[in-house]
Write a protein that holds these residues in place. Structure first.
Motif, PDB file in Angstrom:
ATOM      1  N   PHE A 266       0.803  -1.228   0.000  1.00 20.13           N
ATOM      2  CA  PHE A 266       0.000   0.000   0.000  1.00 20.13           C
ATOM      3  C   PHE A 266       0.839   1.282   0.000  1.00 20.13           C
ATOM      4  N   SER A 267       2.060   1.191  -0.461  1.00 22.45           N
ATOM      5  CA  SER A 267       2.975   2.332  -0.367  1.00 22.45           C
ATOM      6  C   SER A 267       2.534   3.549  -1.174  1.00 22.45           C
ATOM      7  N   ASP A 268       1.853   3.340  -2.293  1.00 24.64           N
ATOM      8  CA  ASP A 268       1.570   4.478  -3.172  1.00 24.64           C
ATOM      9  C   ASP A 268       0.089   4.827  -3.277  1.00 24.64           C
ATOM     10  N   VAL A 269      -0.729   4.387  -2.319  1.00 23.26           N
ATOM     11  CA  VAL A 269      -2.145   4.768  -2.344  1.00 23.26           C
ATOM     12  C   VAL A 269      -2.368   5.991  -1.457  1.00 23.26           C
ATOM     13  N   ASP A 270      -3.472   6.690  -1.702  1.00 21.32           N
ATOM     14  CA  ASP A 270      -3.817   7.862  -0.887  1.00 21.32           C
ATOM     15  C   ASP A 270      -4.600   7.465   0.361  1.00 21.32           C
ATOM     16  N   ILE A 271      -5.510   6.498   0.199  1.00 21.57           N
ATOM     17  CA  ILE A 271      -6.389   6.064   1.278  1.00 21.57           C
ATOM     18  C   ILE A 271      -6.487   4.546   1.232  1.00 21.57           C
TER      19      ILE A 271
ATOM     20  N   ALA B 135      -3.759  -6.219  12.205  1.00 23.18           N
ATOM     21  CA  ALA B 135      -2.415  -6.049  11.650  1.00 23.18           C
ATOM     22  C   ALA B 135      -2.361  -4.860  10.701  1.00 23.18           C
ATOM     23  N   LEU B 136      -3.352  -4.743   9.832  1.00 23.74           N
ATOM     24  CA  LEU B 136      -3.363  -3.649   8.857  1.00 23.74           C
ATOM     25  C   LEU B 136      -3.519  -2.300   9.549  1.00 23.74           C
ATOM     26  N   VAL B 137      -4.503  -2.194  10.430  1.00 20.71           N
ATOM     27  CA  VAL B 137      -4.745  -0.921  11.105  1.00 20.71           C
ATOM     28  C   VAL B 137      -3.524  -0.502  11.921  1.00 20.71           C
ATOM     29  N   ASN B 138      -2.955  -1.414  12.672  1.00 16.07           N
ATOM     30  CA  ASN B 138      -1.803  -1.083  13.515  1.00 16.07           C
ATOM     31  C   ASN B 138      -0.596  -0.663  12.687  1.00 16.07           C
ATOM     32  N   GLU B 139      -0.363  -1.366  11.590  1.00 13.08           N
ATOM     33  CA  GLU B 139       0.783  -1.037  10.746  1.00 13.08           C
ATOM     34  C   GLU B 139       0.621   0.350  10.128  1.00 13.08           C
ATOM     35  N   VAL B 140      -0.577   0.645   9.657  1.00 19.40           N
ATOM     36  CA  VAL B 140      -0.808   1.949   9.044  1.00 19.40           C
ATOM     37  C   VAL B 140      -0.672   3.064  10.077  1.00 19.40           C
ATOM     38  N   LEU B 141      -1.269   2.879  11.248  1.00 22.94           N
ATOM     39  CA  LEU B 141      -1.269   3.940  12.254  1.00 22.94           C
ATOM     40  C   LEU B 141       0.110   4.180  12.849  1.00 22.94           C
ATOM     41  N   THR B 142       0.933   3.162  12.911  1.00 24.51           N
ATOM     42  CA  THR B 142       2.230   3.321  13.578  1.00 24.51           C
ATOM     43  C   THR B 142       3.397   3.549  12.615  1.00 24.51           C
ATOM     44  N   LYS B 143       3.260   3.086  11.361  1.00 24.73           N
ATOM     45  CA  LYS B 143       4.420   3.136  10.475  1.00 24.73           C
ATOM     46  C   LYS B 143       4.171   3.801   9.123  1.00 24.73           C
TER      47      LYS B 143
ATOM     48  N   PRO C 272       2.634   7.175   8.279  1.00 26.20           N
ATOM     49  CA  PRO C 272       2.014   8.423   8.739  1.00 26.20           C
ATOM     50  C   PRO C 272       1.301   9.227   7.656  1.00 26.20           C
ATOM     51  N   ASP C 273       1.610   8.951   6.397  1.00 30.18           N
ATOM     52  CA  ASP C 273       0.987   9.713   5.316  1.00 30.18           C
ATOM     53  C   ASP C 273      -0.297   9.067   4.805  1.00 30.18           C
ATOM     54  N   LYS C 274      -0.728   7.947   5.399  1.00 31.22           N
ATOM     55  CA  LYS C 274      -1.921   7.248   4.918  1.00 31.22           C
ATOM     56  C   LYS C 274      -3.099   7.432   5.873  1.00 31.22           C
ATOM     57  N   LYS C 275      -4.288   7.500   5.299  1.00 29.79           N
ATOM     58  CA  LYS C 275      -5.519   7.451   6.076  1.00 29.79           C
ATOM     59  C   LYS C 275      -6.186   6.100   5.827  1.00 29.79           C
ATOM     60  N   ILE C 276      -6.823   5.568   6.868  1.00 29.48           N
ATOM     61  CA  ILE C 276      -7.427   4.244   6.758  1.00 29.48           C
ATOM     62  C   ILE C 276      -8.849   4.278   7.289  1.00 29.48           C
TER      63      ILE C 276
ATOM     64  N   LYS D 129      -6.383  10.337  11.094  1.00 31.49           N
ATOM     65  CA  LYS D 129      -6.108   9.456   9.964  1.00 31.49           C
ATOM     66  C   LYS D 129      -6.806   8.107  10.064  1.00 31.49           C
ATOM     67  N   PHE D 130      -7.669   7.941  11.066  1.00 29.82           N
ATOM     68  CA  PHE D 130      -8.334   6.652  11.282  1.00 29.82           C
ATOM     69  C   PHE D 130      -9.830   6.860  11.460  1.00 29.82           C
ATOM     70  N   TYR D 131     -10.597   6.161  10.613  1.00 32.73           N
ATOM     71  CA  TYR D 131     -12.057   6.244  10.631  1.00 32.73           C
ATOM     72  C   TYR D 131     -12.616   4.841  10.818  1.00 32.73           C
ATOM     73  N   LEU D 132     -13.688   4.719  11.596  1.00 37.63           N
ATOM     74  CA  LEU D 132     -14.269   3.411  11.890  1.00 37.63           C
ATOM     75  C   LEU D 132     -15.741   3.413  11.520  1.00 37.63           C
ATOM     76  N   VAL D 133     -16.144   2.402  10.747  1.00 32.76           N
ATOM     77  CA  VAL D 133     -17.525   2.263  10.282  1.00 32.76           C
ATOM     78  C   VAL D 133     -18.144   1.024  10.908  1.00 32.76           C
ATOM     79  N   GLY D 134     -19.395   1.118  11.316  1.00 30.62           N
ATOM     80  CA  GLY D 134     -20.122  -0.030  11.840  1.00 30.62           C
ATOM     81  C   GLY D 134     -20.888   0.339  13.095  1.00 30.62           C
ATOM     82  N   ASP D 135     -21.429  -0.685  13.790  1.00 30.17           N
ATOM     83  CA  ASP D 135     -22.104  -0.417  15.062  1.00 30.17           C
ATOM     84  C   ASP D 135     -21.226  -0.801  16.250  1.00 30.17           C
ATOM     85  N   GLU D 136     -20.073  -1.434  15.964  1.00 34.76           N
ATOM     86  CA  GLU D 136     -19.041  -1.762  16.944  1.00 34.76           C
ATOM     87  C   GLU D 136     -19.440  -2.875  17.925  1.00 34.76           C
ATOM     88  N   PHE D 137     -20.557  -3.571  17.666  1.00 33.99           N
ATOM     89  CA  PHE D 137     -20.898  -4.666  18.581  1.00 33.99           C
ATOM     90  C   PHE D 137     -21.397  -5.917  17.865  1.00 33.99           C
ATOM     91  N   SER D 138     -21.953  -5.818  16.707  1.00 36.26           N
ATOM     92  CA  SER D 138     -22.622  -6.970  16.084  1.00 36.26           C
ATOM     93  C   SER D 138     -21.693  -7.731  15.144  1.00 36.26           C
TER      94      SER D 138
END
Length: 268
Positions: free
Chosen positions: A170-175, A188-196, A198-202, A225-234
């Motif tokens: 995912f090195s050359d994508v915007d989002i 794994a994906l969320v943690n890698e993007v958020l910690t390593k 910095p120029d990506k939004k997920i 840079k981090f957005y979450l979609v859903g109801d977070e429980f179901s």
């Protein structure tokens, strides 16, 4: 004054109307789209207004097709998103729907990432057809997108995403749109993007199982840079499966958030 008609610039006198322009340029057009909205009554045009003239049932040439595909957009939207590149991680119920929505919007480049093949239980919520059973999802979805909007540039990677290859994929994508079923892959994906990265939004998803109210699904901005979609429980589990309506609603939230970010509207 200048008026855009099917994305070509024409000069007219002030006071000209939409239907007058139609009668001059394409008299047999029975659909007139004015600044993204189909009109039934005539309007006076202003500088840089946009008209799209369409004759029902007529297949346009390739030069004109792209403009007609996006004729219902708000003016200037297409120009802003055409140069974007969005990575979609996982092409199941979320990812396949997100990919088609962004293709219909005219996002210029999509990176499709999945390692799986289409199988019958996918068809209850994923954007595939019986003819695709046994095909790699990246190939099947590339085919479908080509039938919808051939002007989208598709890059596909038939690979299992894990921590060791996330940055290279995912090195050359915007989002990045996270659309995995596997919770370990999600983390794994969320943690890698958020910690390593910095120029990506997920945009990730959590909670769309069962048949709870669709109004519970929402988009939440967690960080800049981090957005979450859903109801977070179901979450999906035995006795609480994944069904098309709620999955598609969540996918639409993700796709809409992509567009909002690209249009710099994600602060609201």
């Amino acid at each position: 004054m200048n008026i855009f008609v099917n994305e070509k610039i024409y000069s007219f006198e002030y006071g000209v109307t939409a239907f007058e322009v139609r009668d001059i340029i394409k008299k047999d057009a029975d659909i007139v789209v004015f600044n993204g909205f189909i009109i039934k009554e005539d309007v006076i045009l202003k500088e840089n207004d946009r008209l799209v003239l369409i004759k029902r049932g007529e297949i346009p040439d390739k030069e004109e097709l792209e403009h007609l595909l996006v004729s219902r957009h708000t003016p200037s939207v297409h120009q802003k998103i055409k140069n974007a590149k969005v990575g979609i991680a996982g092409l199941g119920g979320l990812g396949s729907n997100v990919a088609l929505l962004l293709s219909r919007m005219g996002v210029g480049k999509l990176l499709l990432v999945d390692f799986d093949v289409v199988e019958p239980s996918n068809l209850n919520r994923q954007q595939y057809f019986i003819r695709h059973i046994g095909m790699k999802k990246v190939d099947a979805l590339t085919e479908i997108i080509g039938e919808i909007n051939p002007f989208v540039s598709i890059e596909s990677k038939n690979v299992f995403v894990e921590q060791s290859n996330i940055q290279s994929i995912f090195s050359d994508v915007d989002i990045i749109v996270e659309a995995f079923d596997n919770p370990k892959s999600k983390a794994a994906l969320v943690n890698e993007v958020l910690t390593k990265m910095p120029d990506k939004k997920i945009i990730a998803a959590s909670g769309m199982g069962g048949y709870f109210s669709s109004n519970l699904i929402k988009t939440k901005r967690v960080t800049d840079k981090f957005y979450l979609v859903g109801d977070e429980f179901s979450e999906a589990r035995p006795g609480q499966g994944l069904m098309s309506p709620r999955v598609c609603i969540a996918a639409s939230h993700q796709a809409n958030m992509v567009i909002r970010i690209l249009l710099c509207q994600d602060n609201a």
